[in-house]
Design an enzyme around this catalytic site. Structure first.
Site, PDB file in Angstrom:
ATOM      1  N   CYS A 103     -34.472 -56.529   7.100  1.00  0.00           N
ATOM      2  CA  CYS A 103     -33.589 -57.402   6.324  1.00  0.00           C
ATOM      3  C   CYS A 103     -32.373 -57.801   7.160  1.00  0.00           C
ATOM      4  O   CYS A 103     -32.484 -58.632   8.051  1.00  0.00           O
ATOM      5  CB  CYS A 103     -33.191 -56.722   5.015  1.00  0.00           C
ATOM      6  SG  CYS A 103     -32.499 -57.849   3.780  1.00  0.00           S
TER       7      CYS A 103
ATOM      8  N   HIS B 298     -38.031 -55.041   2.805  1.00  0.00           N
ATOM      9  CA  HIS B 298     -37.711 -53.623   3.026  1.00  0.00           C
ATOM     10  C   HIS B 298     -38.987 -52.788   2.960  1.00  0.00           C
ATOM     11  O   HIS B 298     -39.360 -52.279   1.892  1.00  0.00           O
ATOM     12  CB  HIS B 298     -36.719 -53.134   1.968  1.00  0.00           C
ATOM     13  CG  HIS B 298     -35.322 -53.606   2.170  1.00  0.00           C
ATOM     14  ND1 HIS B 298     -34.340 -52.825   2.743  1.00  0.00           N
ATOM     15  CD2 HIS B 298     -34.750 -54.807   1.895  1.00  0.00           C
ATOM     16  CE1 HIS B 298     -33.210 -53.508   2.792  1.00  0.00           C
ATOM     17  NE2 HIS B 298     -33.436 -54.718   2.293  1.00  0.00           N
TER      18      HIS B 298
ATOM     19  N   GLU C 175     -39.476 -49.827   3.937  1.00  0.00           N
ATOM     20  CA  GLU C 175     -39.202 -48.422   3.624  1.00  0.00           C
ATOM     21  C   GLU C 175     -39.264 -48.153   2.127  1.00  0.00           C
ATOM     22  O   GLU C 175     -39.460 -47.000   1.702  1.00  0.00           O
ATOM     23  CB  GLU C 175     -37.835 -47.995   4.188  1.00  0.00           C
ATOM     24  CG  GLU C 175     -36.612 -48.487   3.444  1.00  0.00           C
ATOM     25  CD  GLU C 175     -36.170 -49.892   3.841  1.00  0.00           C
ATOM     26  OE1 GLU C 175     -34.977 -50.198   3.666  1.00  0.00           O
ATOM     27  OE2 GLU C 175     -37.011 -50.680   4.308  1.00  0.00           O
TER      28      GLU C 175
END
Length: 258
Positions: free
Chosen positions: A132, A231, A233
């Site tokens: 990002c 994102h 993660e």
């Protein structure tokens, strides 16, 4: 020894992002190390770097693009896709609970730390994953420009802000990203307000959404230099997103490209 992967973040807040990224790195076989402006870990030899998300990149680092004109494309949204959005507030509250204080916007101290780390890793050929804000900063460090606000791109379609994989992006066929993810299209989340407007030196587009907003970039001359607007993660349930961290750790360990 498992490769050491630096993960950047702010001094205040960012706990959720750190825990999620650290877990992803550990699952991939790496050792995560948290890097913040107040604790930069100077002198530590990193095998790879993740530049994390968070506050917008400082306007001092990037002027407005010369042509910020945008076009929107209508994308049909079946009613079934709205149901998962109802769960987004729960995930948002969890993220806020783990994030403690929000990082300031902008965060010039973080900008400077991450710029130094990026310069060093890029000069030495160490693998880099920008997430990002990290993808945006990678582009700025290479001399590119950013759109400060993407609102005009979403005139006909909703501008999603969700942790859930509700946005569809198209992956460039011959890109390193496509090779890693193993697909030409994937569903991702969206927490950003800015995005890449013009490419930095050596970078190419490896993913876009339907309205042409750039969703990923990479440097084809490097073994692993990739920036994604989403994102990964926060998507540990998606095998293609786990593969992104696995490829980073493999590159940091000096393994042959997968």
């Amino acid at each position: 020894m498992r490769p050491l992967i630096g993960i950047t973040g702010p001094d205040r807040g960012g706990l959720a992002a750190w825990l999620a990224a650290a877990w992803a790195v550990r699952r991939a076989g790496g050792r995560p190390l948290r890097l913040r402006p107040g604790r930069p870990r100077e002198g530590v030899a990193l095998d790879g770097l993740i530049v994390g998300g968070g506050a917008d990149v400082s306007g001092l680092l990037h002027p407005d693009p010369p042509d910020a004109a945008s076009a929107s494309v209508h994308v049909a949204r079946p009613w079934r896709r709205w149901l998962p959005l109802l769960l987004a507030p729960l995930l948002y509250l969890l993220r806020r609970a783990l994030s403690t204080l929000r990082s300031p916007s902008p965060d010039p101290d973080r900008d400077r730390l991450e710029q130094r780390l990026l310069d060093a890793c890029l000069a030495e050929g160490r693998p880099v994953l920008g997430i990002c804000r990290g993808a945006q900063l990678l582009n700025v460090v290479r001399g590119g420009r950013l759109h400060r606000d993407l609102a005009d791109f979403y005139v006909e379609t909703p501008q999603l802000r969700t942790l859930l994989p509700q946005k569809t992006v198209d992956i460039t066929a011959d890109s390193r990203l496509a090779q890693i993810l193993g697909r030409r299209r994937c569903r991702v989340n969206a927490l950003h307000r800015q995005a890449i407007a013009s490419l930095g030196e050596g970078l190419v587009v490896s993913a876009r959404e339907a309205n042409r907003v750039i969703q990923a970039v990479e440097d084809p001359a490097q073994t692993f230099v990739i920036g994604v607007q989403w994102h990964p993660e926060y998507l540990p349930q998606r095998p293609e997103q786990r593969a992104l961290f696995a490829a980073l750790v493999a590159a940091a360990a000096g393994s042959p490209p997968t």
